[in-house]
Enzyme design. Structure first.
Site, PDB file in Angstrom:
ATOM      1  N   HIS A  61      18.458  43.879  46.014  1.00 52.33           N
ATOM      2  CA  HIS A  61      19.426  43.981  47.098  1.00 52.33           C
ATOM      3  C   HIS A  61      19.296  45.352  47.754  1.00 52.33           C
ATOM      4  O   HIS A  61      18.528  46.207  47.296  1.00 52.33           O
ATOM      5  CB  HIS A  61      20.848  43.742  46.586  1.00 52.33           C
ATOM      6  CG  HIS A  61      21.341  44.760  45.609  1.00 52.33           C
ATOM      7  ND1 HIS A  61      20.801  44.908  44.347  1.00 52.33           N
ATOM      8  CD2 HIS A  61      22.351  45.678  45.688  1.00 52.33           C
ATOM      9  CE1 HIS A  61      21.449  45.858  43.694  1.00 52.33           C
ATOM     10  NE2 HIS A  61      22.380  46.358  44.493  1.00 52.33           N
ATOM     11  N   HIS A  63      21.336  48.037  48.259  1.00 55.25           N
ATOM     12  CA  HIS A  63      22.079  49.251  47.955  1.00 55.25           C
ATOM     13  C   HIS A  63      21.087  50.377  47.683  1.00 55.25           C
ATOM     14  O   HIS A  63      19.991  50.145  47.140  1.00 55.25           O
ATOM     15  CB  HIS A  63      23.012  49.031  46.770  1.00 55.25           C
ATOM     16  CG  HIS A  63      24.289  48.337  47.158  1.00 55.25           C
ATOM     17  ND1 HIS A  63      25.095  47.680  46.249  1.00 55.25           N
ATOM     18  CD2 HIS A  63      24.902  48.196  48.382  1.00 55.25           C
ATOM     19  CE1 HIS A  63      26.142  47.170  46.885  1.00 55.25           C
ATOM     20  NE2 HIS A  63      26.048  47.469  48.165  1.00 55.25           N
ATOM     21  N   ASP A  65      20.641  52.721  45.561  1.00 57.82           N
ATOM     22  CA  ASP A  65      20.078  53.003  44.236  1.00 57.82           C
ATOM     23  C   ASP A  65      18.998  52.001  43.833  1.00 57.82           C
ATOM     24  O   ASP A  65      18.390  52.150  42.775  1.00 57.82           O
ATOM     25  CB  ASP A  65      21.180  53.067  43.170  1.00 57.82           C
ATOM     26  CG  ASP A  65      22.043  51.827  43.100  1.00 57.82           C
ATOM     27  OD1 ASP A  65      22.103  51.078  44.090  1.00 57.82           O
ATOM     28  OD2 ASP A  65      22.677  51.598  42.045  1.00 57.82           O
ATOM     29  N   HIS A  66      18.743  51.006  44.698  1.00 56.17           N
ATOM     30  CA  HIS A  66      17.704  50.025  44.396  1.00 56.17           C
ATOM     31  C   HIS A  66      16.557  50.036  45.415  1.00 56.17           C
ATOM     32  O   HIS A  66      15.547  49.373  45.185  1.00 56.17           O
ATOM     33  CB  HIS A  66      18.310  48.629  44.335  1.00 56.17           C
ATOM     34  CG  HIS A  66      19.236  48.440  43.182  1.00 56.17           C
ATOM     35  ND1 HIS A  66      18.874  47.786  42.026  1.00 56.17           N
ATOM     36  CD2 HIS A  66      20.517  48.861  43.001  1.00 56.17           C
ATOM     37  CE1 HIS A  66      19.897  47.789  41.184  1.00 56.17           C
ATOM     38  NE2 HIS A  66      20.901  48.442  41.752  1.00 56.17           N
ATOM     39  N   HIS A 138      27.247  39.580  43.875  1.00 61.61           N
ATOM     40  CA  HIS A 138      27.475  40.995  44.092  1.00 61.61           C
ATOM     41  C   HIS A 138      28.159  41.181  45.452  1.00 61.61           C
ATOM     42  O   HIS A 138      28.427  40.199  46.155  1.00 61.61           O
ATOM     43  CB  HIS A 138      26.142  41.752  44.027  1.00 61.61           C
ATOM     44  CG  HIS A 138      26.284  43.237  43.900  1.00 61.61           C
ATOM     45  ND1 HIS A 138      27.198  43.833  43.076  1.00 61.61           N
ATOM     46  CD2 HIS A 138      25.595  44.254  44.500  1.00 61.61           C
ATOM     47  CE1 HIS A 138      27.085  45.140  43.162  1.00 61.61           C
ATOM     48  NE2 HIS A 138      26.125  45.432  44.024  1.00 61.61           N
ATOM     49  N   ASP A 207      22.481  43.611  40.449  1.00 64.13           N
ATOM     50  CA  ASP A 207      23.860  43.874  40.073  1.00 64.13           C
ATOM     51  C   ASP A 207      24.635  42.572  40.281  1.00 64.13           C
ATOM     52  O   ASP A 207      24.503  41.955  41.325  1.00 64.13           O
ATOM     53  CB  ASP A 207      24.466  44.938  40.952  1.00 64.13           C
ATOM     54  CG  ASP A 207      23.689  46.252  40.944  1.00 64.13           C
ATOM     55  OD1 ASP A 207      22.557  46.296  40.416  1.00 64.13           O
ATOM     56  OD2 ASP A 207      24.177  47.233  41.518  1.00 64.13           O
ATOM     57  N   HIS A 266      21.103  49.774  33.960  1.00 65.74           N
ATOM     58  CA  HIS A 266      21.948  50.021  35.122  1.00 65.74           C
ATOM     59  C   HIS A 266      23.306  50.572  34.705  1.00 65.74           C
ATOM     60  O   HIS A 266      24.361  50.081  35.102  1.00 65.74           O
ATOM     61  CB  HIS A 266      22.105  48.739  35.958  1.00 65.74           C
ATOM     62  CG  HIS A 266      22.582  49.005  37.359  1.00 65.74           C
ATOM     63  ND1 HIS A 266      23.925  48.982  37.684  1.00 65.74           N
ATOM     64  CD2 HIS A 266      21.923  49.290  38.504  1.00 65.74           C
ATOM     65  CE1 HIS A 266      24.063  49.237  38.975  1.00 65.74           C
ATOM     66  NE2 HIS A 266      22.859  49.428  39.495  1.00 65.74           N
TER      67      HIS A 266
END
Length: 304
Positions: A61, A63, A65-66, A138, A207, A266
């Site tokens: 996805h 976000h 942090d990914h 999510h 997530d 995570h």
């Protein structure tokens, strides 16, 4: 053999001793990178598997942090000498995200092929693996992935004789899968092989909140890597609001999916010692491990 390396285990932001969540899958020297948060190329460098053979990047996805480490990773792959095309797969909107991130990495020595996933499921064959995606729960569109290495049955002389296949074609048929005889008869490998044997399966979900579909998606996996954003001391209302999981919720999915091993990943930046909080998860699913950066394993076929 299937090599798995969990490059980073952090969520939200990198820490001095914890990189953001990302995964490397390696088969016969070719690699797939799953997620690419800030600094992923650093922990990948420490892992030592190289960059030139990364053929595919999968994104769960969008976000930060990914995905925010993508420009640096693409430049690192380019600096490794790669000139072959590279494929990036992710949710709908991938083209716009990659276009924006590449403002700071506009020139690469290889072409990029972008594939956007739409709908609840997706399936493809890449790098010798069957890859499936499942839509998760999510705050933004997010997918979990599974990797399966199928394994053909053993050669069966009995089946070869039943199908009246001359001995001189046996070896060639096993290697090539299809042979045309001197008489023009087409022979295929299924005519000389027994039932398919158990292969290898690895699944990765983050997530997400737990969903009804996840247990079947991960069913029988040799390794299940799942988010454990919070330990079981956290309030369930907080976890539900942020669409993440407790350790014990990940363990319940592992038990329901009858997997062999669970790695938690995570972690929240506030969770400084995940191993100290893994007890509740192990009470639900015994073979649970609180993974750390560059946790890795080589999975091998198991013969009875």
């Amino acid at each position: 053999m299937l090599d798995i390396a969990l490059l980073g285990t952090g969520g939200m932001m990198p820490l001095p001793n914890r990189w953001l969540t990302s995964l490397l899958v390696r088969l016969n020297g070719r690699m797939i990178l799953l997620d690419c948060g800030e600094g992923t190329q650093v922990t990948a460098k420490l892992m030592g598997w190289g960059f030139i053979n990364i053929d595919v990047i999968l994104i769960t996805h969008f976000h930060a942090d990914h995905v925010s480490g993508l420009p640096g990773m693409l430049l690192m792959i380019g600096n490794s000498g790669r000139t072959e095309p590279l494929k990036i797969i992710g949710p709908k909107g991938l083209r716009a995200v990659v276009r924006g991130l590449r403002v700071i990495a506009p020139v690469l020595p290889f072409e990029i092929e972008l594939v956007e996933i739409e709908g609840d499921r997706f399936e493809t064959e890449l790098c010798g693996l069957n890859i499936k995606a499942l839509k998760l729960n999510h705050r933004v569109p997010c997918y979990g992935y599974s990797f399966e290495l199928f394994r053909k049955g053993r050669f069966s002389p009995e089946r070869a004789k039943e199908n009246d296949i001359p001995l001189k074609y046996w070896s060639k048929l096993q290697k090539e899968g299809r042979v045309i005889t001197d008489e023009g008869r087409v022979l295929t490998s299924d005519m000389v092989l027994g039932p398919d044997r158990k292969g290898l399966k690895v699944c990765y979900t983050t997530d997400t909140r737990p969903t009804e579909e996840i247990p079947d998606f991960i069913r029988g996996a040799d390794l299940f890597i799942c988010e454990g954003m919070y330990g079981d001391g956290e309030k369930l209302e907080k976890v539900t609001e942020k669409k993440h999981m407790l350790f014990s919720e990940a363990a319940k999915l592992a038990a329901d999916g009858e997997v062999k091993e669970l790695w938690l990943t995570h972690y929240s930046p506030a969770l400084m010692n995940p191993k100290a909080e893994v007890g509740a998860a192990r009470a639900v699913f015994k073979n649970t491990k609180a993974a750390a950066d560059r946790y890795n394993i080589t999975l091998k076929f198991q013969d009875k």
